[in-house]
Design an enzyme around this catalytic site. Structure first.
Site, PDB file in Angstrom:
ATOM      1  N   GLY A   1    -115.576  43.053  53.594  1.00 28.36           N
ATOM      2  CA  GLY A   1    -114.671  44.011  54.241  1.00 28.36           C
ATOM      3  C   GLY A   1    -113.789  44.706  53.229  1.00 28.36           C
TER       4      GLY A   1
ATOM      5  N   ALA B   1    -119.796  47.992  63.161  1.00 30.39           N
ATOM      6  CA  ALA B   1    -120.924  48.657  62.485  1.00 30.39           C
ATOM      7  C   ALA B   1    -120.660  49.003  61.020  1.00 30.39           C
ATOM      8  CB  ALA B   1    -121.400  49.903  63.224  1.00 30.39           C
ATOM      9  N   ALA B   2    -119.515  48.577  60.471  1.00 29.61           N
ATOM     10  CA  ALA B   2    -119.283  48.847  59.045  1.00 29.61           C
ATOM     11  C   ALA B   2    -120.396  48.195  58.208  1.00 29.61           C
ATOM     12  CB  ALA B   2    -117.922  48.313  58.622  1.00 29.61           C
ATOM     13  N   GLY B   3    -120.812  46.994  58.613  1.00 30.16           N
ATOM     14  CA  GLY B   3    -121.896  46.316  57.889  1.00 30.16           C
ATOM     15  C   GLY B   3    -123.215  47.058  58.002  1.00 30.16           C
ATOM     16  N   ASP B   4    -123.448  47.671  59.159  1.00 26.81           N
ATOM     17  CA  ASP B   4    -124.691  48.441  59.333  1.00 26.81           C
ATOM     18  C   ASP B   4    -124.687  49.672  58.421  1.00 26.81           C
ATOM     19  OD1 ASP B   4    -125.248  46.633  61.372  1.00 26.81           O
ATOM     20  OD2 ASP B   4    -124.400  47.932  62.923  1.00 26.81           O
TER      21      ASP B   4
ATOM     22  N   ASN C   1    -122.256  39.047  55.841  1.00 25.87           N
ATOM     23  CA  ASN C   1    -120.794  39.140  55.699  1.00 25.87           C
ATOM     24  C   ASN C   1    -120.297  37.712  55.476  1.00 25.87           C
ATOM     25  OD1 ASN C   1    -120.547  37.851  58.174  1.00 25.87           O
ATOM     26  ND2 ASN C   1    -120.081  39.719  59.321  1.00 25.87           N
TER      27      ASN C   1
ATOM     28  N   ARG D   1    -112.927  55.802  61.714  1.00 27.50           N
ATOM     29  CA  ARG D   1    -113.013  56.385  63.062  1.00 27.50           C
ATOM     30  C   ARG D   1    -113.677  55.421  64.035  1.00 27.50           C
ATOM     31  NH1 ARG D   1    -115.777  60.844  59.571  1.00 27.50           N
ATOM     32  NH2 ARG D   1    -117.922  60.120  59.466  1.00 27.50           N
TER      33      ARG D   1
HETATM   34  O1  RIB Z   1    -123.058  45.981  64.229  1.00 27.60           O
HETATM   35  C1  RIB Z   1    -122.556  46.643  65.344  1.00 27.60           C
HETATM   36  C2  RIB Z   1    -123.527  46.538  66.478  1.00 27.60           C
HETATM   37  O2  RIB Z   1    -123.602  45.201  66.885  1.00 27.60           O
HETATM   38  C3  RIB Z   1    -123.124  47.303  67.713  1.00 27.60           C
HETATM   39  O3  RIB Z   1    -123.584  48.625  67.717  1.00 27.60           O
HETATM   40  C4  RIB Z   1    -123.681  46.459  68.838  1.00 27.60           C
HETATM   41  O4  RIB Z   1    -124.734  47.058  69.508  1.00 27.60           O
HETATM   42  C5  RIB Z   1    -124.098  45.136  68.190  1.00 27.60           C
HETATM   43  O5  RIB Z   1    -125.445  45.062  68.077  1.00 27.60           O
END
Ligand code: RIB
Length: 307
Positions: A226, A253-256, A186, A289
């Site tokens: 973003g 967690a948007a990046g995940d 990011n 959400r």
């Molecule tokens: O990217 C979000 C995550 O970062 C969360 O779920 C938290 O556990 C941290 O690792």
């Protein structure tokens, strides 16, 4: 059929407090909600990729506690192979303390627990069984960097592509850049990797940083910006790609989810531009959400956003 996505990474139990704003140092703010749920950057990527239809396996470590069992079970429920997620005796699971503000912004403290004891030797021991049939290997930085390097090497040996999410932000050894097919910082992570003060960057600056990270050895770089979308720097492609406009309530967690979408799309044969667009749609749904794994979108939701 798309190849296997192997996620090598962290699992944290997320303890989430929601308040009008994030407290500054020394301040106490009264919150309006609390919940806990399985998270961790690695597990979030595995969960979201499985929910989007990927064939997913995960390698990682949890503690010998209820949190560990719950985190493993949550991945299993979406069809992720968790045979490589092992409990460490007499060790606590990773924890993330997350503050979410009404603006959708968050701040996080992680306590690595078992994630910090996932070693390069553990990766080597799992290489034969788990990397052999992987098409894509997803990595992040919530395990020791030596473990991440070992996983990238094992992926290369197996002929898999490596997608590294350099989060949380930190500097990296040169060898890792050369082992990476797609690097996805990011904006904060991009500035840290480039040796600049951490902060916001506009898309042209992000593209300049992406090119500099390519020069260090990464084949392609995607800087996630973003609501401004992302910039992609790859051989034959230097593009800014906008993000769908949505009302964000929680960007955790948007990046995940972006990386999960990227992997699923690349695994299905989309090119990098199409894969970024798919990943942006997946991330956009997730920020509408609260939560991390509970916010991961279904395939239908992502396709619906394509219009
Ligand atoms: O990217 C979000 C995550 O970062 C969360 O779920 C938290 O556990 C941290 O690792």
């Amino acid at each position: 059929m798309a190849g296997k996505i192997l996620v090598v990474g962290s699992l944290n139990m997320d303890l989430v407090g929601c308040a009008s704003r994030i407290p500054v140092a020394g301040e106490t703010v009264t919150g309006r909600a609390f919940f806990d749920e399985p998270g961790g950057k690695g597990a979030n990527q595995a969960y979201a990729a499985a929910r989007l239809g990927g064939k997913v396996a995960m390698l990682g470590r949890v503690g010998s506690d209820d949190y560990g069992r719950r985190m493993r079970g949550n991945l299993e429920r979406v069809g992720c192979d968790v045979s490589g997620v092992m409990p460490i005796p007499n060790c606590a699971s990773g924890i993330a303390l997350i503050f979410v503000a009404d603006s959708g912004q968050n701040s996080i403290i992680i306590v690595p627990g078992a994630n910090g004891r996932f070693s390069p030797e553990d990766v080597e021991a799992a290489a034969q069984e788990h990397f052999r049939d992987a098409a894509l290997v997803l990595l992040q930085l919530e395990n020791p960097v030596a473990t991440v390097v070992a996983a990238a090497r094992a992926a290369r040996r197996a002929g898999a592509s490596v997608i590294l999410d350099p989060a949380p932000a930190q500097t990296l050894p040169d060898e890792l850049f050369h082992l990476v097919d797609v690097l996805t910082p990011n904006e904060t992570e991009a500035t840290v990797l480039a040796g600049l003060p951490p902060g916001r960057v506009d898309p042209p600056h992000a593209m300049a940083i992406a090119h500099s990270l390519q020069e260090r050895g990464a084949r392609a770089v995607i800087v996630k910006l973003g609501e401004q979308g992302c910039v992609l720097a790859a051989e034959g492609a230097a593009r800014r790609l906008p993000a769908p406009r949505v009302e964000a309530v929680d960007t955790t967690a948007a990046g995940d989810v972006f990386n999960a979408g990227l992997a699923v799309a690349l695994g299905e044969g989309m090119d990098l531009v199409q894969a970024c667009q798919f990943a942006s749609r997946a991330a956009a749904v997730s920020v509408t959400r609260m939560g991390t794994q509970i916010a991961a979108p279904t395939r239908d939701e992502v396709d619906a956003l394509a219009g």
